[in-house]
Design a protein around this motif. Sequence first.
Motif, PDB file in Angstrom:
ATOM      1  N   VAL A  50     -41.147  24.653  30.521  1.00 20.55           N
ATOM      2  CA  VAL A  50     -40.301  24.700  31.715  1.00 20.55           C
ATOM      3  C   VAL A  50     -39.895  26.156  31.869  1.00 20.55           C
ATOM      4  O   VAL A  50     -39.340  26.758  30.944  1.00 20.55           O
ATOM      5  CB  VAL A  50     -39.049  23.807  31.552  1.00 20.55           C
ATOM      6  CG1 VAL A  50     -38.108  23.986  32.725  1.00 20.55           C
ATOM      7  CG2 VAL A  50     -39.454  22.347  31.393  1.00 20.55           C
ATOM      8  N   ASN A  51     -40.213  26.740  33.012  1.00 21.18           N
ATOM      9  CA  ASN A  51     -39.903  28.140  33.283  1.00 21.18           C
ATOM     10  C   ASN A  51     -38.691  28.225  34.199  1.00 21.18           C
ATOM     11  O   ASN A  51     -38.690  27.625  35.269  1.00 21.18           O
ATOM     12  CB  ASN A  51     -41.070  28.820  33.995  1.00 21.18           C
ATOM     13  CG  ASN A  51     -42.387  28.675  33.277  1.00 21.18           C
ATOM     14  OD1 ASN A  51     -42.478  28.956  32.086  1.00 21.18           O
ATOM     15  ND2 ASN A  51     -43.408  28.215  33.974  1.00 21.18           N
ATOM     16  N   VAL A  52     -37.693  28.998  33.771  1.00 23.81           N
ATOM     17  CA  VAL A  52     -36.518  29.215  34.611  1.00 23.81           C
ATOM     18  C   VAL A  52     -36.282  30.725  34.681  1.00 23.81           C
ATOM     19  O   VAL A  52     -36.081  31.376  33.645  1.00 23.81           O
ATOM     20  CB  VAL A  52     -35.261  28.505  34.079  1.00 23.81           C
ATOM     21  CG1 VAL A  52     -34.132  28.597  35.100  1.00 23.81           C
ATOM     22  CG2 VAL A  52     -35.542  27.047  33.740  1.00 23.81           C
ATOM     23  N   TRP A  53     -36.316  31.263  35.906  1.00 26.25           N
ATOM     24  CA  TRP A  53     -36.144  32.700  36.129  1.00 26.25           C
ATOM     25  C   TRP A  53     -34.814  32.894  36.843  1.00 26.25           C
ATOM     26  O   TRP A  53     -34.559  32.301  37.882  1.00 26.25           O
ATOM     27  CB  TRP A  53     -37.283  33.202  37.016  1.00 26.25           C
ATOM     28  CG  TRP A  53     -37.514  34.678  37.018  1.00 26.25           C
ATOM     29  CD1 TRP A  53     -36.573  35.662  37.098  1.00 26.25           C
ATOM     30  CD2 TRP A  53     -38.774  35.334  36.968  1.00 26.25           C
ATOM     31  NE1 TRP A  53     -37.170  36.888  37.125  1.00 26.25           N
ATOM     32  CE2 TRP A  53     -38.525  36.707  37.031  1.00 26.25           C
ATOM     33  CE3 TRP A  53     -40.092  34.893  36.910  1.00 26.25           C
ATOM     34  CZ2 TRP A  53     -39.556  37.649  37.027  1.00 26.25           C
ATOM     35  CZ3 TRP A  53     -41.109  35.828  36.901  1.00 26.25           C
ATOM     36  CH2 TRP A  53     -40.835  37.188  36.952  1.00 26.25           C
ATOM     37  N   TYR A  54     -33.957  33.723  36.230  1.00 23.65           N
ATOM     38  CA  TYR A  54     -32.618  33.954  36.747  1.00 23.65           C
ATOM     39  C   TYR A  54     -32.389  35.420  37.112  1.00 23.65           C
ATOM     40  O   TYR A  54     -33.006  36.308  36.533  1.00 23.65           O
ATOM     41  CB  TYR A  54     -31.563  33.633  35.682  1.00 23.65           C
ATOM     42  CG  TYR A  54     -31.510  32.216  35.200  1.00 23.65           C
ATOM     43  CD1 TYR A  54     -30.847  31.241  35.942  1.00 23.65           C
ATOM     44  CD2 TYR A  54     -32.082  31.864  33.974  1.00 23.65           C
ATOM     45  CE1 TYR A  54     -30.759  29.930  35.466  1.00 23.65           C
ATOM     46  CE2 TYR A  54     -31.997  30.552  33.505  1.00 23.65           C
ATOM     47  CZ  TYR A  54     -31.338  29.611  34.264  1.00 23.65           C
ATOM     48  OH  TYR A  54     -31.259  28.317  33.788  1.00 23.65           O
ATOM     49  N   ARG A  55     -31.441  35.647  37.990  1.00 23.89           N
ATOM     50  CA  ARG A  55     -30.896  36.973  38.260  1.00 23.89           C
ATOM     51  C   ARG A  55     -29.510  36.999  37.619  1.00 23.89           C
ATOM     52  O   ARG A  55     -28.773  36.021  37.697  1.00 23.89           O
ATOM     53  CB  ARG A  55     -30.785  37.208  39.763  1.00 23.89           C
ATOM     54  CG  ARG A  55     -30.079  38.527  40.122  1.00 23.89           C
ATOM     55  CD  ARG A  55     -29.910  38.732  41.625  1.00 23.89           C
ATOM     56  NE  ARG A  55     -31.209  38.660  42.292  1.00 23.89           N
ATOM     57  CZ  ARG A  55     -31.476  37.908  43.353  1.00 23.89           C
ATOM     58  NH1 ARG A  55     -30.539  37.131  43.891  1.00 23.89           N
ATOM     59  NH2 ARG A  55     -32.675  37.900  43.901  1.00 23.89           N
ATOM     60  N   ILE A  56     -29.157  38.132  37.027  1.00 24.17           N
ATOM     61  CA  ILE A  56     -27.818  38.301  36.490  1.00 24.17           C
ATOM     62  C   ILE A  56     -26.869  38.505  37.670  1.00 24.17           C
ATOM     63  O   ILE A  56     -27.097  39.379  38.513  1.00 24.17           O
ATOM     64  CB  ILE A  56     -27.728  39.543  35.566  1.00 24.17           C
ATOM     65  CG1 ILE A  56     -28.787  39.506  34.449  1.00 24.17           C
ATOM     66  CG2 ILE A  56     -26.311  39.709  35.006  1.00 24.17           C
ATOM     67  CD1 ILE A  56     -28.605  38.457  33.419  1.00 24.17           C
ATOM     68  N   LYS A  57     -25.834  37.672  37.761  1.00 24.15           N
ATOM     69  CA  LYS A  57     -24.841  37.836  38.817  1.00 24.15           C
ATOM     70  C   LYS A  57     -23.868  38.920  38.397  1.00 24.15           C
ATOM     71  O   LYS A  57     -23.326  38.882  37.294  1.00 24.15           O
ATOM     72  CB  LYS A  57     -24.108  36.525  39.079  1.00 24.15           C
ATOM     73  CG  LYS A  57     -24.991  35.472  39.729  1.00 24.15           C
ATOM     74  CD  LYS A  57     -24.223  34.192  39.918  1.00 24.15           C
ATOM     75  CE  LYS A  57     -23.765  34.107  41.348  1.00 24.15           C
ATOM     76  NZ  LYS A  57     -23.129  32.809  41.643  1.00 24.15           N
TER      77      LYS A  57
END
Length: 181
Positions: free
Chosen positions: A172-179
């Motif tokens: 499962v791939n989850v790509w996030y941006r740092i807020k």
Amino acid sequence: MAKMLYSVSMSADGFIAGPGGDMRWLTDYLGPNPLVDELISNVGALLAGNKSFGGDDPYKDTEQEGEAFGGGWSGPEFVLAHKAPERPIPGVTFVHDVDTAIKESKAAAGDKYVNVMGATVARELLAAGALDEVLTVITPVMLGDGVRLFDHPGGTQVKLERLRFSTTEDAVNVWYRIKTS
């Protein structure tokens, strides 16, 4: 300008390496992953911690051993370390402080990603306000012990915004941006 991306494979219980930095567990989960293949073409430089650079290799005893992304990528590599090895390593620059690591790796990456490897380096980049994104490839295994994805004694909260989500047969791939706020 380059972005700093902490990309990592992680067990379902939150570990990126087993006890002592053991990466042998990952060998069974190195199958095809279109998102990772896409990422590789968008990496301009690597920034690793000394433990990640010199640690266990999930490609050990194969032709891909010692090669970034199993030989799928080549380019400038930077290692954040207190001391450089006595013999230079072609294509690898050893840097001694976070600010220099950020500056030099971003310059080398151009308009692509600096792919960050190593939990300690990622934590240092977060503290410096320099980490932009996190890609976590969650694998179907629980290790029970080892190096956590993010460990900050005393606690801290890092808010994330999901950019992408996808699955493969084994991940499962989850790509996030740092807020930032």
